[in-house]
Design a protein around this motif. Sequence first.
Motif, PDB file in Angstrom:
ATOM      1  N   LEU A 104       0.818  -1.210   0.000  1.00 17.48           N
ATOM      2  CA  LEU A 104       0.000   0.000   0.000  1.00 17.48           C
ATOM      3  C   LEU A 104       0.857   1.266   0.000  1.00 17.48           C
ATOM      4  N   ALA A 105       2.059   1.187   0.538  1.00 13.10           N
ATOM      5  CA  ALA A 105       2.939   2.355   0.603  1.00 13.10           C
ATOM      6  C   ALA A 105       3.880   2.458  -0.593  1.00 13.10           C
ATOM      7  N   ALA A 106       3.871   1.488  -1.495  1.00 10.32           N
ATOM      8  CA  ALA A 106       4.857   1.414  -2.582  1.00 10.32           C
ATOM      9  C   ALA A 106       4.926   2.679  -3.424  1.00 10.32           C
ATOM     10  N   ILE A 107       3.800   3.210  -3.815  1.00  2.58           N
ATOM     11  CA  ILE A 107       3.813   4.407  -4.665  1.00  2.58           C
ATOM     12  C   ILE A 107       4.421   5.585  -3.906  1.00  2.58           C
ATOM     13  N   HIS A 108       4.029   5.744  -2.660  1.00  2.00           N
ATOM     14  CA  HIS A 108       4.561   6.848  -1.858  1.00  2.00           C
ATOM     15  C   HIS A 108       6.062   6.689  -1.608  1.00  2.00           C
ATOM     16  N   LEU A 109       6.496   5.455  -1.404  1.00  3.33           N
ATOM     17  CA  LEU A 109       7.934   5.202  -1.234  1.00  3.33           C
ATOM     18  C   LEU A 109       8.694   5.524  -2.516  1.00  3.33           C
ATOM     19  N   SER A 110       8.165   5.069  -3.648  1.00  2.36           N
ATOM     20  CA  SER A 110       8.863   5.291  -4.920  1.00  2.36           C
ATOM     21  C   SER A 110       8.907   6.760  -5.312  1.00  2.36           C
ATOM     22  N   GLU A 111       7.915   7.544  -4.875  1.00  2.00           N
ATOM     23  CA  GLU A 111       7.869   8.973  -5.203  1.00  2.00           C
ATOM     24  C   GLU A 111       8.535   9.836  -4.134  1.00  2.00           C
ATOM     25  N   GLY A 112       9.065   9.205  -3.083  1.00  2.00           N
ATOM     26  CA  GLY A 112       9.788   9.942  -2.061  1.00  2.00           C
ATOM     27  C   GLY A 112       8.928  10.641  -1.022  1.00  2.00           C
ATOM     28  N   ARG A 113       7.615  10.410  -1.040  1.00  2.00           N
ATOM     29  CA  ARG A 113       6.747  11.021  -0.031  1.00  2.00           C
ATOM     30  C   ARG A 113       6.853  10.299   1.310  1.00  2.00           C
ATOM     31  N   LEU A 114       7.284   9.041   1.258  1.00  2.00           N
ATOM     32  CA  LEU A 114       7.568   8.269   2.460  1.00  2.00           C
ATOM     33  C   LEU A 114       8.988   7.739   2.357  1.00  2.00           C
ATOM     34  N   VAL A 115       9.617   7.533   3.478  1.00  2.00           N
ATOM     35  CA  VAL A 115      10.939   6.906   3.499  1.00  2.00           C
ATOM     36  C   VAL A 115      10.908   5.743   4.483  1.00  2.00           C
ATOM     37  N   LYS A 116      11.713   4.725   4.188  1.00  2.00           N
ATOM     38  CA  LYS A 116      11.809   3.578   5.084  1.00  2.00           C
ATOM     39  C   LYS A 116      12.725   3.945   6.242  1.00  2.00           C
ATOM     40  N   ALA A 117      12.256   3.678   7.436  1.00  2.00           N
ATOM     41  CA  ALA A 117      13.071   3.957   8.616  1.00  2.00           C
ATOM     42  C   ALA A 117      14.112   2.864   8.833  1.00  2.00           C
ATOM     43  N   PHE A 118      13.839   1.662   8.321  1.00  2.00           N
ATOM     44  CA  PHE A 118      14.729   0.523   8.508  1.00  2.00           C
ATOM     45  C   PHE A 118      14.890  -0.214   7.186  1.00  2.00           C
ATOM     46  N   ASP A 119      15.958  -0.996   7.051  1.00  2.00           N
ATOM     47  CA  ASP A 119      16.202  -1.756   5.825  1.00  2.00           C
ATOM     48  C   ASP A 119      15.496  -3.105   5.806  1.00  2.00           C
ATOM     49  N   SER A 120      14.744  -3.429   6.831  1.00  2.00           N
ATOM     50  CA  SER A 120      14.079  -4.728   6.878  1.00  2.00           C
ATOM     51  C   SER A 120      12.609  -4.549   7.231  1.00  2.00           C
ATOM     52  N   ALA A 121      11.874  -5.620   7.065  1.00  2.00           N
ATOM     53  CA  ALA A 121      10.445  -5.614   7.375  1.00  2.00           C
ATOM     54  C   ALA A 121      10.081  -6.941   8.007  1.00  2.00           C
ATOM     55  N   LEU A 122       9.001  -6.973   8.706  1.00  2.00           N
ATOM     56  CA  LEU A 122       8.519  -8.204   9.305  1.00  2.00           C
ATOM     57  C   LEU A 122       7.468  -8.827   8.405  1.00  2.00           C
ATOM     58  N   TYR A 123       7.505 -10.125   8.293  1.00  2.00           N
ATOM     59  CA  TYR A 123       6.531 -10.856   7.507  1.00  2.00           C
ATOM     60  C   TYR A 123       5.217 -10.942   8.278  1.00  2.00           C
ATOM     61  N   SER A 124       4.131 -10.684   7.604  1.00  2.00           N
ATOM     62  CA  SER A 124       2.817 -10.773   8.212  1.00  2.00           C
ATOM     63  C   SER A 124       2.034 -11.904   7.565  1.00  2.00           C
ATOM     64  N   LYS A 125       1.298 -12.621   8.359  1.00  2.00           N
ATOM     65  CA  LYS A 125       0.447 -13.688   7.826  1.00  2.00           C
ATOM     66  C   LYS A 125      -0.885 -13.151   7.322  1.00  2.00           C
ATOM     67  N   ASN A 126      -1.112 -11.854   7.450  1.00  2.00           N
ATOM     68  CA  ASN A 126      -2.334 -11.249   6.915  1.00  2.00           C
ATOM     69  C   ASN A 126      -2.301 -11.338   5.404  1.00  2.00           C
ATOM     70  N   ALA A 127      -3.455 -11.407   4.783  1.00  2.00           N
ATOM     71  CA  ALA A 127      -3.491 -11.583   3.333  1.00  2.00           C
ATOM     72  C   ALA A 127      -4.750 -10.963   2.747  1.00  2.00           C
ATOM     73  N   TYR A 128      -4.705 -10.765   1.454  1.00  2.00           N
ATOM     74  CA  TYR A 128      -5.873 -10.368   0.679  1.00  2.00           C
ATOM     75  C   TYR A 128      -6.274 -11.569  -0.161  1.00  2.00           C
ATOM     76  N   TYR A 129      -7.549 -11.686  -0.449  1.00  2.00           N
ATOM     77  CA  TYR A 129      -8.034 -12.822  -1.224  1.00  2.00           C
ATOM     78  C   TYR A 129      -8.836 -12.332  -2.422  1.00  2.00           C
ATOM     79  N   PHE A 130      -8.658 -13.019  -3.543  1.00  2.00           N
ATOM     80  CA  PHE A 130      -9.446 -12.756  -4.753  1.00  2.00           C
ATOM     81  C   PHE A 130     -10.540 -13.818  -4.780  1.00  2.00           C
ATOM     82  N   ILE A 131     -11.772 -13.402  -4.573  1.00  2.00           N
ATOM     83  CA  ILE A 131     -12.878 -14.351  -4.485  1.00  2.00           C
ATOM     84  C   ILE A 131     -13.893 -14.050  -5.575  1.00  2.00           C
TER      85      ILE A 131
END
Length: 70
Positions: free
Chosen positions: A6-33
Motif C-alpha cells: 500500500l505504501a509502494a507508490i509513496h515510497l517510490s515517489e519519495g513522499r515516504l521513506v523507510k526507517a529501517f532496511d528490513s520488514a517483518l513478515y505478516s500472515k495477513n493476506a488479501y483474497y481474490f474471491i
Amino acid sequence: MGDDFLAAIHLSEGRLVKAFDSALYSKNAYYFIVPKHDAKHPVVTAFRNWLFQSIDGLRGNLSIRRIGNG
C-alpha cells in the motif's frame, strides 16, 4: 508502520521513506474471491491476471528485505 504494498507508490515517489532496511513478515493476506460459476469467465480471468501481474510488479520493485517466512 504500514503495508509495503500500500505504501509502494509513496515510497517510490519519495513522499515516504523507510526507517529501517528490513520488514517483518505478516500472515495477513488479501483474497481474490469470485463465484465458482464465474471463475473462468474471460472478463474475470483478464481482471485476475491484470491484478496479480500488477501486484507482482509492485512487489518486485520494492527493495524491502523480509524477515521470516516471506
